[in-house]
Design a protein around this motif. Sequence first.
Motif, PDB file in Angstrom:
ATOM      1  N   LEU A 261       8.944  -3.624  -3.375  1.00 41.92           N
ATOM      2  CA  LEU A 261       7.637  -3.566  -4.018  1.00 41.92           C
ATOM      3  C   LEU A 261       7.706  -2.770  -5.319  1.00 41.92           C
ATOM      4  O   LEU A 261       7.118  -3.157  -6.337  1.00 41.92           O
ATOM      5  CB  LEU A 261       6.607  -2.952  -3.073  1.00 41.92           C
ATOM      6  N   ARG A 262       8.445  -1.687  -5.308  1.00 45.50           N
ATOM      7  CA  ARG A 262       8.589  -0.906  -6.538  1.00 45.50           C
ATOM      8  C   ARG A 262       9.345  -1.702  -7.601  1.00 45.50           C
ATOM      9  O   ARG A 262       9.008  -1.638  -8.788  1.00 45.50           O
ATOM     10  CB  ARG A 262       9.304   0.411  -6.227  1.00 45.50           C
ATOM     11  N   ASP A 263      10.322  -2.467  -7.167  1.00 45.99           N
ATOM     12  CA  ASP A 263      11.064  -3.303  -8.119  1.00 45.99           C
ATOM     13  C   ASP A 263      10.170  -4.355  -8.763  1.00 45.99           C
ATOM     14  O   ASP A 263      10.440  -4.820  -9.885  1.00 45.99           O
ATOM     15  CB  ASP A 263      12.231  -4.001  -7.415  1.00 45.99           C
ATOM     16  N   LYS A 264       9.104  -4.730  -8.049  1.00 46.55           N
ATOM     17  CA  LYS A 264       8.167  -5.741  -8.577  1.00 46.55           C
ATOM     18  C   LYS A 264       6.999  -5.112  -9.325  1.00 46.55           C
ATOM     19  O   LYS A 264       6.035  -5.796  -9.677  1.00 46.55           O
ATOM     20  CB  LYS A 264       7.640  -6.607  -7.434  1.00 46.55           C
ATOM     21  N   GLY A 265       7.079  -3.803  -9.554  1.00 46.95           N
ATOM     22  CA  GLY A 265       6.065  -3.151 -10.365  1.00 46.95           C
ATOM     23  C   GLY A 265       4.877  -2.599  -9.617  1.00 46.95           C
ATOM     24  O   GLY A 265       3.828  -2.337 -10.224  1.00 46.95           O
ATOM     25  N   VAL A 266       5.009  -2.388  -8.311  1.00 41.78           N
ATOM     26  CA  VAL A 266       3.931  -1.781  -7.540  1.00 41.78           C
ATOM     27  C   VAL A 266       4.155  -0.275  -7.522  1.00 41.78           C
ATOM     28  O   VAL A 266       5.222   0.201  -7.127  1.00 41.78           O
ATOM     29  CB  VAL A 266       3.883  -2.330  -6.097  1.00 41.78           C
ATOM     30  N   ARG A 267       3.135   0.468  -7.936  1.00 45.54           N
ATOM     31  CA  ARG A 267       3.250   1.925  -7.988  1.00 45.54           C
ATOM     32  C   ARG A 267       2.464   2.535  -6.831  1.00 45.54           C
ATOM     33  O   ARG A 267       1.266   2.257  -6.667  1.00 45.54           O
ATOM     34  CB  ARG A 267       2.733   2.462  -9.321  1.00 45.54           C
ATOM     35  N   PHE A 268       3.125   3.374  -6.045  1.00 47.73           N
ATOM     36  CA  PHE A 268       2.484   4.039  -4.910  1.00 47.73           C
ATOM     37  C   PHE A 268       3.345   5.221  -4.487  1.00 47.73           C
ATOM     38  O   PHE A 268       4.537   5.291  -4.813  1.00 47.73           O
ATOM     39  CB  PHE A 268       2.294   3.068  -3.735  1.00 47.73           C
ATOM     40  N   GLU A 269       2.738   6.130  -3.761  1.00 49.31           N
ATOM     41  CA  GLU A 269       3.421   7.329  -3.311  1.00 49.31           C
ATOM     42  C   GLU A 269       3.696   7.236  -1.810  1.00 49.31           C
ATOM     43  O   GLU A 269       2.795   6.936  -1.014  1.00 49.31           O
ATOM     44  CB  GLU A 269       2.577   8.572  -3.585  1.00 49.31           C
ATOM     45  N   THR A 270       4.925   7.493  -1.425  1.00 52.54           N
ATOM     46  CA  THR A 270       5.300   7.546  -0.014  1.00 52.54           C
ATOM     47  C   THR A 270       6.592   8.322   0.146  1.00 52.54           C
ATOM     48  O   THR A 270       7.427   8.344  -0.764  1.00 52.54           O
ATOM     49  CB  THR A 270       5.474   6.140   0.588  1.00 52.54           C
ATOM     50  N   GLU A 271       6.723   8.952   1.298  1.00 48.99           N
ATOM     51  CA  GLU A 271       7.970   9.650   1.631  1.00 48.99           C
ATOM     52  C   GLU A 271       8.884   8.774   2.473  1.00 48.99           C
ATOM     53  O   GLU A 271       9.976   9.202   2.846  1.00 48.99           O
ATOM     54  CB  GLU A 271       7.650  10.945   2.382  1.00 48.99           C
ATOM     55  N   LEU A 272       8.461   7.559   2.757  1.00 55.71           N
ATOM     56  CA  LEU A 272       9.296   6.650   3.528  1.00 55.71           C
ATOM     57  C   LEU A 272      10.510   6.225   2.704  1.00 55.71           C
ATOM     58  O   LEU A 272      10.433   6.145   1.469  1.00 55.71           O
ATOM     59  CB  LEU A 272       8.493   5.423   3.957  1.00 55.71           C
ATOM     60  N   PRO A 273      11.612   5.913   3.360  1.00 57.37           N
ATOM     61  CA  PRO A 273      12.825   5.545   2.638  1.00 57.37           C
ATOM     62  C   PRO A 273      12.684   4.194   1.944  1.00 57.37           C
ATOM     63  O   PRO A 273      11.805   3.388   2.283  1.00 57.37           O
ATOM     64  CB  PRO A 273      13.893   5.491   3.740  1.00 57.37           C
ATOM     65  N   PRO A 274      13.550   3.910   0.978  1.00 55.28           N
ATOM     66  CA  PRO A 274      13.451   2.659   0.220  1.00 55.28           C
ATOM     67  C   PRO A 274      13.505   1.397   1.074  1.00 55.28           C
ATOM     68  O   PRO A 274      12.895   0.382   0.718  1.00 55.28           O
ATOM     69  CB  PRO A 274      14.663   2.727  -0.723  1.00 55.28           C
ATOM     70  N   ASP A 275      14.213   1.460   2.199  1.00 54.30           N
ATOM     71  CA  ASP A 275      14.359   0.250   3.019  1.00 54.30           C
ATOM     72  C   ASP A 275      13.260   0.113   4.082  1.00 54.30           C
ATOM     73  O   ASP A 275      13.307  -0.794   4.909  1.00 54.30           O
ATOM     74  CB  ASP A 275      15.728   0.204   3.682  1.00 54.30           C
ATOM     75  N   ALA A 276      12.258   0.999   4.067  1.00 53.36           N
ATOM     76  CA  ALA A 276      11.182   0.929   5.056  1.00 53.36           C
ATOM     77  C   ALA A 276      10.374  -0.355   4.857  1.00 53.36           C
ATOM     78  O   ALA A 276       9.999  -0.698   3.730  1.00 53.36           O
ATOM     79  CB  ALA A 276      10.270   2.137   4.935  1.00 53.36           C
ATOM     80  N   PRO A 277      10.092  -1.106   5.923  1.00 54.70           N
ATOM     81  CA  PRO A 277       9.296  -2.333   5.805  1.00 54.70           C
ATOM     82  C   PRO A 277       7.903  -2.028   5.256  1.00 54.70           C
ATOM     83  O   PRO A 277       7.315  -0.988   5.555  1.00 54.70           O
ATOM     84  CB  PRO A 277       9.219  -2.853   7.239  1.00 54.70           C
ATOM     85  N   ALA A 278       7.388  -2.953   4.473  1.00 52.11           N
ATOM     86  CA  ALA A 278       6.087  -2.748   3.846  1.00 52.11           C
ATOM     87  C   ALA A 278       5.449  -4.095   3.541  1.00 52.11           C
ATOM     88  O   ALA A 278       6.091  -5.147   3.642  1.00 52.11           O
ATOM     89  CB  ALA A 278       6.241  -1.921   2.568  1.00 52.11           C
ATOM     90  N   MET A 279       4.173  -4.044   3.181  1.00 52.99           N
ATOM     91  CA  MET A 279       3.473  -5.248   2.745  1.00 52.99           C
ATOM     92  C   MET A 279       2.485  -4.874   1.661  1.00 52.99           C
ATOM     93  O   MET A 279       1.946  -3.766   1.645  1.00 52.99           O
ATOM     94  CB  MET A 279       2.741  -5.915   3.916  1.00 52.99           C
ATOM     95  N   LEU A 280       2.272  -5.794   0.732  1.00 54.81           N
ATOM     96  CA  LEU A 280       1.251  -5.602  -0.284  1.00 54.81           C
ATOM     97  C   LEU A 280      -0.074  -6.151   0.241  1.00 54.81           C
ATOM     98  O   LEU A 280      -0.136  -7.262   0.764  1.00 54.81           O
ATOM     99  CB  LEU A 280       1.633  -6.311  -1.582  1.00 54.81           C
ATOM    100  N   ILE A 281      -1.125  -5.366   0.109  1.00 55.72           N
ATOM    101  CA  ILE A 281      -2.463  -5.777   0.527  1.00 55.72           C
ATOM    102  C   ILE A 281      -3.321  -5.896  -0.723  1.00 55.72           C
ATOM    103  O   ILE A 281      -3.373  -4.971  -1.544  1.00 55.72           O
ATOM    104  CB  ILE A 281      -3.087  -4.750   1.487  1.00 55.72           C
ATOM    105  N   VAL A 282      -3.976  -7.019  -0.869  1.00 59.47           N
ATOM    106  CA  VAL A 282      -4.862  -7.248  -2.012  1.00 59.47           C
ATOM    107  C   VAL A 282      -6.262  -7.488  -1.456  1.00 59.47           C
ATOM    108  O   VAL A 282      -6.466  -8.379  -0.627  1.00 59.47           O
ATOM    109  CB  VAL A 282      -4.412  -8.450  -2.853  1.00 59.47           C
ATOM    110  N   ALA A 283      -7.210  -6.688  -1.892  1.00 62.00           N
ATOM    111  CA  ALA A 283      -8.585  -6.803  -1.403  1.00 62.00           C
ATOM    112  C   ALA A 283      -9.540  -6.827  -2.583  1.00 62.00           C
ATOM    113  O   ALA A 283      -9.198  -6.415  -3.700  1.00 62.00           O
ATOM    114  CB  ALA A 283      -8.906  -5.639  -0.471  1.00 62.00           C
ATOM    115  N   GLN A 284     -10.740  -7.308  -2.329  1.00 65.96           N
ATOM    116  CA  GLN A 284     -11.735  -7.453  -3.383  1.00 65.96           C
ATOM    117  C   GLN A 284     -12.645  -6.244  -3.429  1.00 65.96           C
ATOM    118  O   GLN A 284     -13.466  -6.024  -2.534  1.00 65.96           O
ATOM    119  CB  GLN A 284     -12.563  -8.725  -3.162  1.00 65.96           C
TER     120      GLN A 284
END
Length: 330
Positions: A261-284
């Motif tokens: 996600l960071r490689d795709k330009g998503v900026r966020f703060e977390t202490e989780l490691p780079p390989d931690a599973p994640a998902m992008l959520i888009v809401a209105q």
Amino acid sequence: MLKNLQSLALLSPIVLLAASAPAQAFDIKRPEVRSFIETMTRDHGFEKAKLEALLKSAETRQPILDAISRPAERVVPWHEYRDRFLTEKRINQGADFWLAHGEKLKQIPDPQLADVVVGILGVETSFGRITGRYKVLDALVTLGFDYPPRGAFFLSELQEFLLLSREEKVDPASALGSYAGAMGAAQFISSSYRKWAVDGDGDGHRDLWNSWDDVVASIANYLTDHGWVNGQQVVVNATLNDPDMSRFDVKLALNETVQSLRDKGVRFETELPPDAPAMLIVAQGKEGPVYRVGFNNFYVITRYNRSPMYAMAVHDLGEAIQNFMMDAER
């Protein structure tokens, strides 16, 4: 779990009115009903005469069929959906719930999981205030035998309900729930009740109608069994360097990692490691798209109800209640 569980809270006025509508006596002479009775007596040891009498007491309710067949309402934007649950009244109710049941909630190993349990109870049933007024037997008989699109599923739930009633000394003729057979403050369907409900108060029974200790412990058990990781973040706010969404496959799945996600330009703060599973959520939001990044524990909440908005509302409500309580102590 069955269905979008928040629907009971959102549609409760309709459900309560429909519950009083005329019903139709259930015909146990139908071939498919006879087959079900034979299966339950042969495979599960139910007494035929008693089962026949129980099913004969059931009523087919048209409002149940209307409710489950109702066309989907317009998709509510996130900011409206959130505002339905993040109210001063519900936050105060949540604080009162903490005061009343804090000792049991503190037994949950992860304080964040305790907040989510409280958030679920707030979103699902306003802390037990809106749990459904249909007889579970009527709901499952109606949907099992007279709703072909999902008849097999609801027949299976009817079987689970009868087994549950026998195991937990529940009166199957009077137990109440939603129009789809979800029960108690936790809104467990019968199969989930049998698999994940636990005896939180140590009285030898799992009672999701009357025992808050059982309710709290059962929701925590459900989430833990679905992969909750103690101490791990649930969801964080995010921003995008570029609003172009073509590089994302936004769906209810952990199909990204922190690093991807960071490689795709998503900026966020977390202490989780780079390989931690994640998902992008888009809401209105009120003023445009709102972005968040959900992690494993966020996905776990969606196993309770398969909706990102539901999981965000649960998280936000639990967090708001906790913040309100902390501010009150200062």
